[in-house]
Design a protein around this motif. Structure first.
Motif, short mmCIF file in Angstrom:
data_model
loop_
_atom_site.label_atom_id
_atom_site.label_comp_id
_atom_site.label_asym_id
_atom_site.label_seq_id
_atom_site.Cartn_x
_atom_site.Cartn_y
_atom_site.Cartn_z
N ARG A 1 0.83 -1.21 0.00
CA ARG A 1 0.00 0.00 0.00
C ARG A 1 0.87 1.26 0.00
N GLY B 1 2.37 1.87 -3.37
CA GLY B 1 1.41 2.33 -4.37
C GLY B 1 1.13 3.80 -4.31
N GLU B 2 1.40 4.44 -3.18
CA GLU B 2 1.09 5.85 -3.03
C GLU B 2 1.85 6.72 -4.03
N MET B 3 3.09 6.36 -4.35
CA MET B 3 3.87 7.17 -5.29
C MET B 3 3.31 7.10 -6.71
N TYR B 4 2.49 6.08 -6.99
CA TYR B 4 1.87 5.96 -8.30
C TYR B 4 0.40 6.36 -8.27
N ASP B 5 -0.05 6.89 -7.12
CA ASP B 5 -1.44 7.23 -6.93
C ASP B 5 -2.33 6.01 -7.20
N ALA B 6 -1.86 4.86 -6.69
CA ALA B 6 -2.57 3.59 -6.88
C ALA B 6 -2.84 2.96 -5.52
N ARG C 1 -2.10 0.10 -4.45
CA ARG C 1 -0.93 -0.64 -4.00
C ARG C 1 0.00 -0.90 -5.17
#
Length: 214
Positions: free
Chosen positions: A191, A194-199, A201
Motif C-alpha cells: 500500500r 502504491g502511493e507514489m503511483y497514486d494507486a 498498492r
C-alpha cells in the motif's frame, strides 16, 4: 520487422489511412463527440512505425481469429489472415503467463485447455499434497470478476477440508509459512509503495521479497 506478402492469403490487407479505417461505417449520433468501436477476434502481431516519424506508431498488424472448441471453453485461434490498421496510439494490455506455483521450483504440470493454467481438481493441484491454486492459474485467463468468487470459494473450501484432516501444518511448508502478521506486513508495504503511483498498492511480485517483508 516481419514481412507479409500483400494481396494473398496470410498477407496484410492494407487500407487507406483515415480515421474510420479500423471499423465498418456506422451512423453517427448528432450529439456524439467521440466514437468507440470494438473489434474482437483480432490478435496484434506487429506495430509498425509512422511514415513521417519512426519513433511513433503508424499502424498495427493484426491476425484475424476464429473461436474454436466447445461452449464455455472456446479459444481464439489464428486464421493466417492479416490486416494492417492505421494507428497513432496503441495501449497494450497486460498479458498472462503463470509462474511456477512453488518458489523452490515448479511442481505443477500445465494442463490442457485455457493457456496459463495448471492441472488441478477443485483447487487442489493434481499430484501434490497441500498445494492449491485459484484464479487464472486454475482455469486459465478467462471469466469475469464474478467468476473469481465461486473459483476462490471452491479452493478455500478445499483448503479448510484438507486442514481438518491434519493436526499440524504440512512439514514441507512449515518453515515457509507466512502467518497473518506477516501478511499484514506485506499488505502495508504494498500500500505504501502504491502511493507514489497514486494507486491502491504496488504488488511485490518476488516471493523472496515477500518473505523478507513478512
Amino acid at each position: 520487422s516481419a514481412e507479409y506478402p500483400r494481396g494473398s492469403r496470410g498477407g496484410v490487407a492494407t487500407r487507406p489511412r483515415n480515421r474510420h479505417a479500423a471499423a465498418p461505417q456506422v451512423k453517427k449520433s448528432a450529439s456524439a463527440e467521440r466514437e468507440v468501436r470494438l473489434r474482437f477476434l483480432k490478435k496484434p502481431v506487429e506495430f509498425r512505425p509512422a511514415a513521417d516519424d519512426a519513433s511513433r506508431v503508424g499502424s498495427v498488424v493484426v491476425e484475424n481469429c476464429v473461436l474454436e472448441g466447445p461452449a464455455g471453453s472456446q479459444r481464439a485461434v489464428g486464421t493466417g489472415e492479416f490486416e494492417e490498421l492505421p494507428c497513432d496510439l496503441a495501449i497494450t494490455a497486460v498479458g498472462y503467463v503463470s509462474a511456477p506455483p512453488d518458489p523452490r521450483g515448479g511442481r505443477a504440470a500445465e494442463r490442457d485447455g485455457p493457456s496459463g493454467g495448471y492441472a488441478s481438481t477443485k483447487g487442489r493441484v493434481d499430484g501434490e499434497d497441500f498445494l492449491y491454486c485459484a484464479g487464472w492459474v486454475k482455469r486459465g485467463p478467462t471469466g469475469i470478476v464474478g467468476s473469481n468468487v465461486a473459483d476462490a470459494r471452491e479452493t478455500a473450501n478445499a483448503v479448510v477440508a484438507d486442514l481438518a484432516t491434519r493436526a499440524e501444518t504440512p512439514a514441507a511448508f512449515s518453515g515457509d509459512a507466512v502467518d497473518w502478521a506477516g501478511w499484514r506486513a506485506i499488505d502495508e508495504v504494498e500500500r505504501a509503495a502504491g502511493e507514489m503511483y497514486d494507486a491502491p498498492r504496488a504488488k511485490l511480485d518476488d516471493v523472496g521479497a515477500m518473505r523478507e517483508v513478512a
